[in-house]
Design a protein around this motif. Structure first.
Motif, PDB file in Angstrom:
ATOM      1  N   ALA A 152      57.381 -42.478  19.350  1.00  0.00           N
ATOM      2  CA  ALA A 152      58.800 -42.206  19.106  1.00  0.00           C
ATOM      3  C   ALA A 152      59.226 -42.758  17.759  1.00  0.00           C
ATOM      4  CB  ALA A 152      59.654 -42.831  20.206  1.00  0.00           C
ATOM      5  N   THR A 153      60.063 -42.005  17.064  1.00  0.00           N
ATOM      6  CA  THR A 153      60.681 -42.470  15.833  1.00  0.00           C
ATOM      7  C   THR A 153      62.083 -42.946  16.170  1.00  0.00           C
ATOM      8  OG1 THR A 153      59.428 -40.876  14.507  1.00  0.00           O
ATOM      9  CG2 THR A 153      61.398 -41.830  13.500  1.00  0.00           C
ATOM     10  N   GLN A 154      62.405 -44.174  15.750  1.00  0.00           N
ATOM     11  CA  GLN A 154      63.719 -44.746  16.016  1.00  0.00           C
ATOM     12  C   GLN A 154      64.364 -45.170  14.705  1.00  0.00           C
ATOM     13  OE1 GLN A 154      61.603 -47.460  18.644  1.00  0.00           O
ATOM     14  NE2 GLN A 154      63.212 -47.189  20.173  1.00  0.00           N
ATOM     15  N   ALA A 155      65.622 -44.798  14.539  1.00  0.00           N
ATOM     16  CA  ALA A 155      66.388 -45.249  13.375  1.00  0.00           C
ATOM     17  C   ALA A 155      66.951 -46.620  13.709  1.00  0.00           C
ATOM     18  CB  ALA A 155      67.505 -44.273  13.061  1.00  0.00           C
ATOM     19  N   ILE A 156      66.636 -47.622  12.882  1.00  0.00           N
ATOM     20  CA  ILE A 156      67.067 -48.991  13.160  1.00  0.00           C
ATOM     21  C   ILE A 156      67.973 -49.505  12.048  1.00  0.00           C
ATOM     22  CG2 ILE A 156      65.021 -49.501  14.534  1.00  0.00           C
ATOM     23  CD1 ILE A 156      63.851 -50.946  12.120  1.00  0.00           C
ATOM     24  N   PHE A 157      68.657 -50.613  12.337  1.00  0.00           N
ATOM     25  CA  PHE A 157      69.584 -51.218  11.374  1.00  0.00           C
ATOM     26  C   PHE A 157      70.563 -50.179  10.834  1.00  0.00           C
ATOM     27  CE2 PHE A 157      65.611 -53.841  10.706  1.00  0.00           C
ATOM     28  CZ  PHE A 157      66.000 -54.856  11.557  1.00  0.00           C
ATOM     29  N   ALA A 158      71.209 -49.488  11.785  1.00  0.00           N
ATOM     30  CA  ALA A 158      72.234 -48.490  11.468  1.00  0.00           C
ATOM     31  C   ALA A 158      71.708 -47.382  10.560  1.00  0.00           C
ATOM     32  CB  ALA A 158      73.444 -49.147  10.837  1.00  0.00           C
ATOM     33  N   GLY A 159      70.447 -47.016  10.771  1.00  0.00           N
ATOM     34  CA  GLY A 159      69.879 -45.907  10.027  1.00  0.00           C
ATOM     35  C   GLY A 159      69.263 -46.279   8.693  1.00  0.00           C
ATOM     36  N   SER A 160      69.275 -47.566   8.346  1.00  0.00           N
ATOM     37  CA  SER A 160      68.721 -47.977   7.053  1.00  0.00           C
ATOM     38  C   SER A 160      67.214 -48.172   7.109  1.00  0.00           C
ATOM     39  CB  SER A 160      69.380 -49.276   6.579  1.00  0.00           C
ATOM     40  OG  SER A 160      69.111 -50.333   7.486  1.00  0.00           O
ATOM     41  N   GLY A 161      66.639 -48.140   8.313  1.00  0.00           N
ATOM     42  CA  GLY A 161      65.200 -48.284   8.465  1.00  0.00           C
ATOM     43  C   GLY A 161      64.677 -47.383   9.562  1.00  0.00           C
ATOM     44  N   ILE A 162      63.365 -47.145   9.556  1.00  0.00           N
ATOM     45  CA  ILE A 162      62.718 -46.288  10.556  1.00  0.00           C
ATOM     46  C   ILE A 162      61.599 -47.083  11.220  1.00  0.00           C
ATOM     47  CG2 ILE A 162      61.285 -44.244  10.897  1.00  0.00           C
ATOM     48  CD1 ILE A 162      64.152 -43.535  10.394  1.00  0.00           C
ATOM     49  N   ALA A 163      61.526 -46.999  12.551  1.00  0.00           N
ATOM     50  CA  ALA A 163      60.452 -47.656  13.292  1.00  0.00           C
ATOM     51  C   ALA A 163      59.690 -46.609  14.100  1.00  0.00           C
ATOM     52  CB  ALA A 163      61.020 -48.710  14.233  1.00  0.00           C
ATOM     53  N   LYS A 164      58.378 -46.774  14.170  1.00  0.00           N
ATOM     54  CA  LYS A 164      57.525 -45.927  15.001  1.00  0.00           C
ATOM     55  C   LYS A 164      57.067 -46.781  16.182  1.00  0.00           C
ATOM     56  CE  LYS A 164      56.939 -42.073  12.413  1.00  0.00           C
ATOM     57  NZ  LYS A 164      57.083 -40.683  12.892  1.00  0.00           N
ATOM     58  N   SER A 165      57.330 -46.324  17.407  1.00  0.00           N
ATOM     59  CA  SER A 165      57.018 -47.113  18.590  1.00  0.00           C
ATOM     60  C   SER A 165      56.314 -46.258  19.631  1.00  0.00           C
ATOM     61  CB  SER A 165      58.301 -47.689  19.200  1.00  0.00           C
ATOM     62  OG  SER A 165      59.069 -48.378  18.232  1.00  0.00           O
ATOM     63  N   LYS A 166      55.538 -46.935  20.484  1.00  0.00           N
ATOM     64  CA  LYS A 166      54.814 -46.225  21.524  1.00  0.00           C
ATOM     65  C   LYS A 166      54.771 -47.083  22.787  1.00  0.00           C
ATOM     66  CE  LYS A 166      50.689 -43.313  21.974  1.00  0.00           C
ATOM     67  NZ  LYS A 166      49.432 -42.879  21.294  1.00  0.00           N
ATOM     68  N   VAL A 167      54.964 -46.464  23.933  1.00  0.00           N
ATOM     69  CA  VAL A 167      54.870 -47.174  25.202  1.00  0.00           C
ATOM     70  C   VAL A 167      53.414 -47.554  25.441  1.00  0.00           C
ATOM     71  CG1 VAL A 167      55.084 -46.941  27.705  1.00  0.00           C
ATOM     72  CG2 VAL A 167      56.879 -46.045  26.220  1.00  0.00           C
ATOM     73  N   THR A 168      53.176 -48.828  25.759  1.00  0.00           N
ATOM     74  CA  THR A 168      51.803 -49.297  25.987  1.00  0.00           C
ATOM     75  C   THR A 168      51.527 -49.585  27.458  1.00  0.00           C
ATOM     76  OG1 THR A 168      52.472 -51.594  25.539  1.00  0.00           O
ATOM     77  CG2 THR A 168      51.640 -50.300  23.680  1.00  0.00           C
ATOM     78  N   ARG A 169      52.548 -49.453  28.295  1.00  0.00           N
ATOM     79  CA  ARG A 169      52.369 -49.678  29.734  1.00  0.00           C
ATOM     80  C   ARG A 169      52.930 -48.472  30.488  1.00  0.00           C
ATOM     81  NH1 ARG A 169      51.723 -54.520  32.654  1.00  0.00           N
ATOM     82  NH2 ARG A 169      52.282 -54.383  34.861  1.00  0.00           N
ATOM     83  N   GLY A 170      52.049 -47.685  31.071  1.00  0.00           N
ATOM     84  CA  GLY A 170      52.498 -46.504  31.801  1.00  0.00           C
ATOM     85  C   GLY A 170      52.642 -45.299  30.894  1.00  0.00           C
ATOM     86  N   LEU A 171      53.447 -44.335  31.356  1.00  0.00           N
ATOM     87  CA  LEU A 171      53.642 -43.109  30.592  1.00  0.00           C
ATOM     88  C   LEU A 171      54.863 -43.245  29.677  1.00  0.00           C
ATOM     89  CD1 LEU A 171      55.339 -40.351  32.768  1.00  0.00           C
ATOM     90  CD2 LEU A 171      55.407 -42.762  33.346  1.00  0.00           C
TER      91      LEU A 171
END
Length: 310
Positions: A118-137
């Motif tokens: 998942a791509t998430q906009a962080i710090f009110a859109g000033s940064g981008i984070a890429k995250s993935k669930v590591t437990r389950g689906l």
């Protein structure tokens, strides 16, 4: 191809169509609906299966029974992912579902890759984070107006889901429902045109100017956090990080300085027009068209020109 469960809230909103569009990149889209919903739109946007859960155990209580139904469905279907809208209800269902399944959870995604990242906009859109669930689906809530829905007509099969809900999921009962009166304006997050007012509008009475322009354009009315905090306009119309995210074809910002909190909720709008008397206002860095001037002079002139062309 594994199923991807898309949780449909009351009515088929734009965010549901966005979720179905994303689901097609992850697997075979399956919609989970509660109660009586027109499924034609779900089919138009690619739902290959529709699971229907209804009855007093769902309708008579808050969101806990819905989470229980989805958890049971996940165990039987073993989907590739579960997608929900990042709405008040969607995030509460997602949180309860993650607890029931002892599963990871990602919220407020603006995009989801085919592998569940998942791509998430962080710090009110000033940064981008890429995250993935590591437990389950992957259980992911997606922020409304993050992607452009695209049709992919399908002929879905429909099946009823057995609703088995424990007493612990029925601790809060709905005793009354009151339908909110809707005006002639489109819903804020669904609108193709949004006219928003900020602190520069000056007062709640002056918001009539914002409403007038919105009505002439056939759009919705929004407000900045500063305007809402000042009591100029109700919180339900707030656009921004702590309000609603909009992405219309046209966004008009009147008397809004353009703080990063506000920009996070409207910066993906296709065309942005700003009116502000401060030439250094940050909103002009984002605007496609900017007018430096007194909005109480500029807006009436614009309104008059629109009337002439109607």
């Amino acid at each position: 191809m594994a199923e991807v469960l898309v949780v449909v809230e009351a009515g088929v909103k734009k965010v549901t169509l966005e979720l179905l569009t994303i689901a097609r990149t992850l697997g075979s889209p399956s919609a989970v609906v509660f109660g009586d919903i027109d499924t034609a739109k779900l089919a138009e946007y690619g739902a290959e299966k529709i699971y229907v859960a209804s009855g007093e155990d769902v309708d008579g209580y808050l969101v806990a029974p819905k989470a229980a139904v989805i958890a049971s469905l996940v165990k039987s279907v073993e989907p590739a992912a579960v997608l929900l809208g990042s709405t008040q209800e969607g995030k509460e269902i997602a949180g309860r579902l993650a607890v029931k399944l002892d599963n990871g959870l990602l919220t407020d995604a603006v995009a989801v890759d085919a592998d569940g990242t998942a791509t998430q906009a962080i710090f009110a859109g000033s940064g981008i984070a890429k995250s993935k669930v590591t437990r389950g689906l992957p259980i992911i809530t997606v922020r409304p107006n993050s992607v452009t829905p695209s049709p992919a007509p399908a002929t879905p099969s429909t099946s009823s889901v057995d609703v088995v809900v424990s007493d612990s999921d029925k601790l809060t009962k709905v005793v009354e429902r009151v339908a909110e009166k809707k005006g002639s304006r489109p819903e804020l997050t669904e609108a193709g045109i949004v006219v928003s007012g900020g602190r520069g509008v000056g007062s709640g009475d002056n918001f009539k100017l914002v409403e007038e322009l919105a009505d002439l354009l056939g759009g919705a009315v929004g407000a900045s956090r500063a305007a809402v905090d000042s009591g100029f306009y109700p919180h339900q119309f707030q656009v921004g990080q702590t309000g609603k995210t909009v992405s219309p074809q046209l966004y008009v910002a009147l008397g809004i300085s353009g703080a990063i909190q506000h920009r996070a909720g409207m910066q993906t709008s296709k065309t942005i027009v700003a009116v502000n008397k401060d030439p250094e206002a940050p909103i002009f860095d984002l605007a496609d068209y900017g007018v430096v001037g007194d909005l109480f002079k500029v807006v009436p002139q614009a309104a008059e020109e629109i009337r002439k062309r109607k």
